[in-house]
Scaffold this active site. Sequence first.
Site, PDB file in Angstrom:
ATOM      1  N   HIS A 110      94.039  30.173  70.850  1.00  0.00           N
ATOM      2  CA  HIS A 110      92.995  29.735  69.912  1.00  0.00           C
ATOM      3  C   HIS A 110      92.101  30.865  69.433  1.00  0.00           C
ATOM      4  CE1 HIS A 110      94.198  25.800  71.306  1.00  0.00           C
ATOM      5  NE2 HIS A 110      93.495  25.270  70.318  1.00  0.00           N
ATOM      6  N   TYR A 175      88.722  28.686  66.088  1.00  0.00           N
ATOM      7  CA  TYR A 175      89.341  28.593  64.755  1.00  0.00           C
ATOM      8  C   TYR A 175      88.484  29.313  63.705  1.00  0.00           C
ATOM      9  CZ  TYR A 175      92.253  24.822  66.702  1.00  0.00           C
ATOM     10  OH  TYR A 175      93.126  24.058  67.453  1.00  0.00           O
TER      11      TYR A 175
END
Length: 472
Positions: A110, A175
């Site tokens: 991530h 993100y």
Amino acid sequence: MIKKIIILSICFCFFLVGCNGSKKVTSEEKNKDIMVDYFADNGFGNTVAIVQHPSGVYHKGITYVAYQGPLEDPYVVSYNHKTKEWKGPFKAGISEMGKDPNRKKKIDNHGKPALLIDNEGYIHITFGGHGGMRKHGENPLGNHGYGKNLHAVSKKPLDISSWETLDNVSLFGTYSQFVKMDNGDIYFFYRHGAHRSDWVYQKSTDNGKTFGEPVSFLKHKRRTDIEAEDSWYPWVSRGNGGDIIVAFDYHICRDKNNPQDTRGHIPERHNLYYMLFDTKTGEWKNVKNELLEIPLTKEMADEKTLVKKIPDDWTFQAITDVDPNGNPHVGVLVGPDIGAKRSGPKRMQHFRWNGKEWLQSKNTNLPRGNGDIEVTSAKEVSIYLESETNNDVGEIARWDSFDGGDTFKKNKVFLQRENSGFVISALIDNPHPDARIIVGEKEKGSDFRKMYLLGDNGPIKRVKKNFGKIKK
Ligand code: ZN
């Protein structure tokens, strides 16, 4: 005596051969000047993706590229299109993820870096976040995940060789998505925690030295009808003028134990939405120019921003761009729910706004795989896609439309490899035609990836010896 001399001579010959170098040395010598079509071989895991973006920027003759390398740390390389000189990869920071051998999920993935160049020429990356941990304190806008989001800046303008990590953005981010406006304002978008968190942006008007407080624009919220929470996956990009455009899909974040779906928590996502943020007025609007109140709730999203309801199939990774008239195009991957905790392979679906309604492309044959979109005129649209063919051949190709997105045709193949697949980045920001997209090649049996920089002439080549010594 003669026998002895012969034996000694033979020994001496072997000695000479030994001195001149074994077979190994010879092949290493040869390797030194070998040109390869990749620029590094230390990409790691899902080394680049569409969501963390941009991971490449073209600026004053040079393309700068960031990717996830060994131990999930961020690496940066640059390529000078005039001199054909590569620099790096340089490690640009140290991620808190990727270091714990006991963690069940071996590679988190991530915290891949996003990259931006500010108006003074300093290069910024953010990396390492998956929502933060309890030890980091209370998350006021959501729940905890893993890692710690960090922001690193090059010590000198346009120099990727040395970096400084700053403590000036929220550590709960994941993100990472950067947008820079024409006036130099930087908008840093991210999810403020794990699944059950708001999506926010932080704004900087001083080239990333300081950022304003996080502002929520998509709201996570408990549902009252089922045992679940509203959750979101947006993708943001520059629109026309001062606009930032947002395409997004919806995640039903079910409780682990819930009576509605015995599969528990599954990565189930539906629907496709679109909205925009006019940074000049501070207003959020839908495609019909109606004002939206942020943070947007699921109810308002359904009422005002829906592109397409996709209730049965599962969705993944929306993308968007606008034409010169401001009409948006959006894409999203769609595939069937095949039970267990998975969905089947997903195909890109493309939609466009004609000023009155959303129209769907006639194509049902776009490949199964991830990609990004570029609208160059009211008629011309391109989708860059990775896919795996039935014959186990990985491919990166561009599908072009010349009728405004009504139909697409595969027009160019950038890279093809047998027995492998690829992960791809979003399109490089302001790209040079020779370097539009960053690709990692998945090799069976290894977490390491060969890294490619692809453009209209295929991969940009590099002498292998110049990156061969990078420690994996
Ligand atoms: Zn969830």
